[in-house]
Design a protein around this motif. Structure first.
Motif, PDB file in Angstrom:
ATOM      1  N   ALA B  79       0.835  -1.208   0.000  1.00  0.00           N
ATOM      2  CA  ALA B  79       0.000   0.000   0.000  1.00  0.00           C
ATOM      3  C   ALA B  79       0.867   1.253   0.000  1.00  0.00           C
ATOM      4  N   SER B  80       1.929   1.226   0.784  1.00  0.00           N
ATOM      5  CA  SER B  80       2.803   2.390   0.888  1.00  0.00           C
ATOM      6  C   SER B  80       3.544   2.616  -0.433  1.00  0.00           C
ATOM      7  N   ALA B  81       4.012   1.538  -1.054  1.00  0.00           N
ATOM      8  CA  ALA B  81       4.691   1.669  -2.348  1.00  0.00           C
ATOM      9  C   ALA B  81       3.725   2.206  -3.399  1.00  0.00           C
ATOM     10  N   ALA B  82       2.450   1.826  -3.257  1.00  0.00           N
ATOM     11  CA  ALA B  82       1.443   2.287  -4.217  1.00  0.00           C
ATOM     12  C   ALA B  82       1.134   3.764  -4.047  1.00  0.00           C
ATOM     13  N   GLY B  83       1.472   4.328  -2.884  1.00  0.00           N
ATOM     14  CA  GLY B  83       1.260   5.761  -2.677  1.00  0.00           C
ATOM     15  C   GLY B  83       0.353   6.104  -1.525  1.00  0.00           C
ATOM     16  N   ALA B  84      -0.032   5.112  -0.721  1.00  0.00           N
ATOM     17  CA  ALA B  84      -0.944   5.357   0.400  1.00  0.00           C
ATOM     18  C   ALA B  84      -0.170   5.691   1.669  1.00  0.00           C
ATOM     19  N   ARG B  85      -0.808   6.470   2.544  1.00  0.00           N
ATOM     20  CA  ARG B  85      -0.313   6.621   3.924  1.00  0.00           C
ATOM     21  C   ARG B  85      -0.814   5.373   4.646  1.00  0.00           C
ATOM     22  N   ALA B  86       0.119   4.499   5.002  1.00  0.00           N
ATOM     23  CA  ALA B  86      -0.285   3.173   5.476  1.00  0.00           C
ATOM     24  C   ALA B  86       0.303   2.878   6.857  1.00  0.00           C
ATOM     25  N   MET B  87      -0.495   2.205   7.676  1.00  0.00           N
ATOM     26  CA  MET B  87      -0.067   1.883   9.036  1.00  0.00           C
ATOM     27  C   MET B  87      -0.464   0.454   9.394  1.00  0.00           C
ATOM     28  N   THR B  88       0.208  -0.099  10.390  1.00  0.00           N
ATOM     29  CA  THR B  88      -0.223  -1.326  11.032  1.00  0.00           C
ATOM     30  C   THR B  88       0.177  -1.197  12.494  1.00  0.00           C
ATOM     31  N   ALA B  89      -0.121  -2.197  13.288  1.00  0.00           N
ATOM     32  CA  ALA B  89       0.290  -2.201  14.693  1.00  0.00           C
ATOM     33  C   ALA B  89       0.543  -3.642  15.073  1.00  0.00           C
ATOM     34  N   THR B  90       1.458  -3.855  16.016  1.00  0.00           N
ATOM     35  CA  THR B  90       1.733  -5.229  16.399  1.00  0.00           C
ATOM     36  C   THR B  90       2.324  -5.307  17.792  1.00  0.00           C
ATOM     37  N   SER B  91       2.813  -6.491  18.143  1.00  0.00           N
ATOM     38  CA  SER B  91       3.264  -6.762  19.498  1.00  0.00           C
ATOM     39  C   SER B  91       4.078  -8.054  19.507  1.00  0.00           C
ATOM     40  N   GLY B  92       5.098  -8.110  20.365  1.00  0.00           N
ATOM     41  CA  GLY B  92       5.860  -9.337  20.657  1.00  0.00           C
ATOM     42  C   GLY B  92       6.067 -10.288  19.489  1.00  0.00           C
ATOM     43  N   PRO B  93       5.477 -11.493  19.578  1.00  0.00           N
ATOM     44  CA  PRO B  93       5.696 -12.497  18.524  1.00  0.00           C
ATOM     45  C   PRO B  93       5.211 -12.024  17.150  1.00  0.00           C
ATOM     46  N   GLY B  94       4.209 -11.165  17.108  1.00  0.00           N
ATOM     47  CA  GLY B  94       3.752 -10.614  15.836  1.00  0.00           C
ATOM     48  C   GLY B  94       4.829  -9.759  15.202  1.00  0.00           C
ATOM     49  N   PHE B  95       5.495  -8.966  16.031  1.00  0.00           N
ATOM     50  CA  PHE B  95       6.600  -8.146  15.542  1.00  0.00           C
ATOM     51  C   PHE B  95       7.718  -9.054  15.039  1.00  0.00           C
ATOM     52  N   ALA B  96       7.973 -10.139  15.792  1.00  0.00           N
ATOM     53  CA  ALA B  96       9.025 -11.072  15.375  1.00  0.00           C
ATOM     54  C   ALA B  96       8.680 -11.700  14.031  1.00  0.00           C
ATOM     55  N   LEU B  97       7.397 -11.979  13.816  1.00  0.00           N
ATOM     56  CA  LEU B  97       6.970 -12.575  12.550  1.00  0.00           C
ATOM     57  C   LEU B  97       7.131 -11.589  11.391  1.00  0.00           C
ATOM     58  N   MET B  98       7.157 -10.301  11.700  1.00  0.00           N
ATOM     59  CA  MET B  98       7.368  -9.278  10.671  1.00  0.00           C
ATOM     60  C   MET B  98       8.849  -9.082  10.329  1.00  0.00           C
ATOM     61  N   HIS B  99       9.713  -9.716  11.096  1.00  0.00           N
ATOM     62  CA  HIS B  99      11.147  -9.401  11.004  1.00  0.00           C
ATOM     63  C   HIS B  99      11.642  -9.253   9.560  1.00  0.00           C
ATOM     64  N   GLU B 100      11.322 -10.250   8.733  1.00  0.00           N
ATOM     65  CA  GLU B 100      11.797 -10.218   7.348  1.00  0.00           C
ATOM     66  C   GLU B 100      11.290  -8.965   6.611  1.00  0.00           C
ATOM     67  N   GLY B 202      -0.445  16.937   8.046  1.00  0.00           N
ATOM     68  CA  GLY B 202      -0.526  17.414   6.672  1.00  0.00           C
ATOM     69  C   GLY B 202      -1.019  16.347   5.706  1.00  0.00           C
ATOM     70  N   GLU B 203      -1.242  16.790   4.486  1.00  0.00           N
ATOM     71  CA  GLU B 203      -1.653  15.875   3.418  1.00  0.00           C
ATOM     72  C   GLU B 203      -0.434  15.073   2.977  1.00  0.00           C
ATOM     73  N   TYR B 204      -0.605  13.793   2.740  1.00  0.00           N
ATOM     74  CA  TYR B 204       0.529  12.982   2.286  1.00  0.00           C
ATOM     75  C   TYR B 204       0.681  13.111   0.769  1.00  0.00           C
ATOM     76  N   ARG B 205       1.805  13.618   0.348  1.00  0.00           N
ATOM     77  CA  ARG B 205       2.079  13.733  -1.090  1.00  0.00           C
ATOM     78  C   ARG B 205       3.382  13.017  -1.413  1.00  0.00           C
ATOM     79  N   PRO B 206       3.301  11.707  -1.696  1.00  0.00           N
ATOM     80  CA  PRO B 206       4.535  10.976  -2.007  1.00  0.00           C
ATOM     81  C   PRO B 206       5.160  11.514  -3.292  1.00  0.00           C
ATOM     82  N   GLU B 207       6.481  11.546  -3.290  1.00  0.00           N
ATOM     83  CA  GLU B 207       7.190  12.084  -4.447  1.00  0.00           C
ATOM     84  C   GLU B 207       7.063  11.137  -5.636  1.00  0.00           C
ATOM     85  N   ARG B 208       7.011   9.851  -5.332  1.00  0.00           N
ATOM     86  CA  ARG B 208       6.878   8.846  -6.393  1.00  0.00           C
ATOM     87  C   ARG B 208       6.114   7.670  -5.811  1.00  0.00           C
ATOM     88  N   TYR B 209       5.287   7.043  -6.637  1.00  0.00           N
ATOM     89  CA  TYR B 209       4.480   5.932  -6.145  1.00  0.00           C
ATOM     90  C   TYR B 209       4.030   5.088  -7.329  1.00  0.00           C
TER      91      TYR B 209
END
Lengths: 112, 413
Positions: B79-100, B202-209
């Motif tokens: 989503a972020s590469a596509a140009g969106a302001r993107a978020m997630t949230a996590t914790s402990g083992p979930g964060f570890a699963l995101m490592h890669e 502010g408004e998110y205006r990615p330079e490239r997406y």
């Protein structure tokens, strides 16, 4: 990123010569069409799609589904397969309507 | 984008809320384009509340429920590469699963913002507050902010958007808050108005997406021996540069709210001789202990590390250079390394100072084990004794202390 910097990156094949300060950020390639220059057909899976043009109804399903843009078109007519980029995945043969059956996967290289 | 009137905050409010609630509120006000998440304790409360905002039509965010945290961050990377302001949230083992995927997000320089409810890692299974998760991926190239309480969890998240998206930075930012201690503890939080937050981020205006079809590009191309190293050097430099941006954003946020933020927060450090360095909620406990000790004439002080990456080495040199003895408190162990990550790096930061203080490290609070004011007072006692012993033979005592790691609050016998 400075677009001209990106163009230089491509034009000079410069990944081997540009310093980190001048390289396109994050390893992005800031222009399209570069995939055409990398011939991926050399490592096809062992079978290749063969198109029988006389059966083709030009529904373009193969063109839509091909993940490598390897179905060649002239306007809205299918003209052939670009074997420089076809990896032999067989999706085109799968989506070709059974009654039409214009694409057949055939073994390649005498290994079958 | 507009939020529905019923939820709209038009005047600043002081509200009792948990850290998780404050974080979800900040996310609502930031109003990201895309949130992809998987629930994991104690982060669940954040995303559950935000998902409710989406379901109730309070925000127009595209919410993507996924089947794992690996997928959550992958979807957010896309989503972020596509140009969106993107978020997630996590914790402990979930964060570890995101490592890669943490490395992918940083390597592609995507300005993703992610609250993390810091939690212990298995095994044995434990769901409570601990810094083992984010410290375990400290070298993924993300900027690390850590909150002391619910107010900071709220404030940091809003600032994180500005830091991540700054054109000179473009690096993902995680905002840690101690699991349960902050995520589930009720506090008074001053909430800004929706308009204030919107104006600040502010408004998110990615330079490239990727969805910019007039300027096609390839994200995620192969980079081998001839270019990978240069890309990573760019990332290192961007994280380094972010120190100034983080300070600027903290200053600007201070002018708006009266709450100023820097890389570190010194507490009663003017003439402090015995100093604790800590991250997160423990810093708040230490402040109370310091006030008490100061009343008894002990020159106690604290340096709270708010930003762990970029590591505030210069600030620590300036602040700790005049101390006599320093204790660094880690809520994560490095298991026979040279102390916890904060201890090891703080020592490295002070290397070569002509008058470096005697330093010692403590590992505490693993798996959510309480750290009490009495325990912190005991650390100051230890520091006092260490400083006394160092009077006789500074070099020998300092050398020994630098290699010593003590366990605070574990049953010894």
């Amino acid at each position: 990123m400075n677009p001209s910097r990106g163009a230089a990156f491509i034009e000079r094949e410069a990944s081997v010569t540009l310093p980190w300060t001048e390289m396109a950020e994050a390893g992005l390639i800031p222009q399209g069409g570069t995939a055409a220059r990398v011939k991926t057909g050399a490592w096809r899976t062992g079978s290749m799609p063969v198109l029988e043009l006389s059966r083709c109804i030009h529904c373009l399903r193969c063109w839509i589904w091909c993940p490598d843009s390897a179905v060649l078109l002239d306007g809205e007519k299918v003209t052939g397969i670009d074997y420089d980029h076809c990896k032999g995945c067989g999706i085109c043969a799968q989506v070709c309507p059974p009654k039409v059956h214009a694409i057949e996967m055939v073994p390649e290289g005498g290994e079958a | 984008m507009a939020t529905t009137e019923a939820y709209r905050i038009t005047e600043r409010r002081r509200v009792t809320m948990t850290g998780a609630e404050a974080t979800a509120e900040a996310m609502r006000q930031i109003h990201p384009d895309v949130v992809a998440a998987y629930p994991i304790t104690p982060q669940t409360d954040i995303v559950m509340r935000f998902a409710r905002f989406v379901a109730d039509g309070v925000v127009q965010t595209e919410f993507v429920p996924v089947e794992s945290e690996h997928s959550a961050l992958s979807a957010v990377v896309g989503a972020s590469a596509a140009g969106a302001r993107a978020m997630t949230a996590t914790s402990g083992p979930g964060f570890a699963l995101m490592h890669e995927i943490l490395y992918v997000a940083a390597g592609y320089r995507l300005p993703i913002v992610m609250p993390v409810a810091n939690r212990a890692l298995s095994g044995p299974i434990n769901i409570h507050g601990d810094h083992s998760d984010t410290m375990g991926s400290r070298d993924a190239g993300w900027i690390h902010l850590y909150a002391e309480n619910a107010q900071e969890a709220y404030d940091d998240l809003i600032q994180a958007v500005r830091i991540a998206e700054h054109p000179e930075v473009r690096v993902p930012v995680l905002v840690g808050q101690d699991g349960f201690i902050i995520t589930h503890g009720m506090e008074i939080v001053e909430v800004l108005t929706d308009d204030e937050v919107r104006a600040f981020v502010g408004e998110y205006r990615p330079e490239r997406y990727l969805l910019d079809v007039d300027h096609p590009m390839t994200v995620g191309a192969l980079a081998l021996q001839n270019s990978y190293f240069e890309v990573k050097r760019q990332l290192a430099e961007a994280v380094r540069r972010s120190a100034r941006i983080i300070a600027d954003v903290g200053e600007e946020f201070g002018r708006l709210t009266g709450r100023y933020y820097g890389l570190t927060e010194p507490y009663r450090m003017e003439d402090a001789e015995l100093v604790i360095v800590a991250i997160g909620s423990t810093a708040g406990t230490a402040k109370d202990v310091i006030d008490e000790l100061r009343g008894r004439g002990v020159k106690a002080g604290l340096v709270k590390v708010r930003v762990f990456r970029p590591f505030p080495a210069r600030n620590l040199r300036d602040l700790l250079g005049r101390a006599r003895a320093v204790a660094v408190l880690d809520r994560a162990d490095s298991y026979a390394g040279l102390g916890g990550p904060l201890f090891a790096e703080t020592k490295a930061a002070l290397y070569g100072l002509p008058q470096a203080p005697v330093m010692t490290g403590y590992v505490y609070g693993l798996g959510g084990r309480d750290i009490t004011p009495e325990m912190i007072a005991a650390v100051y006692d230890d520091l006092g004794q260490l400083a006394e012993r160092a009077r006789a033979d500074h070099a020998a005592v300092a050398a020994e202390a630098a290699l010593s790691v003590r366990y605070l609050g574990v049953r010894e016998r």
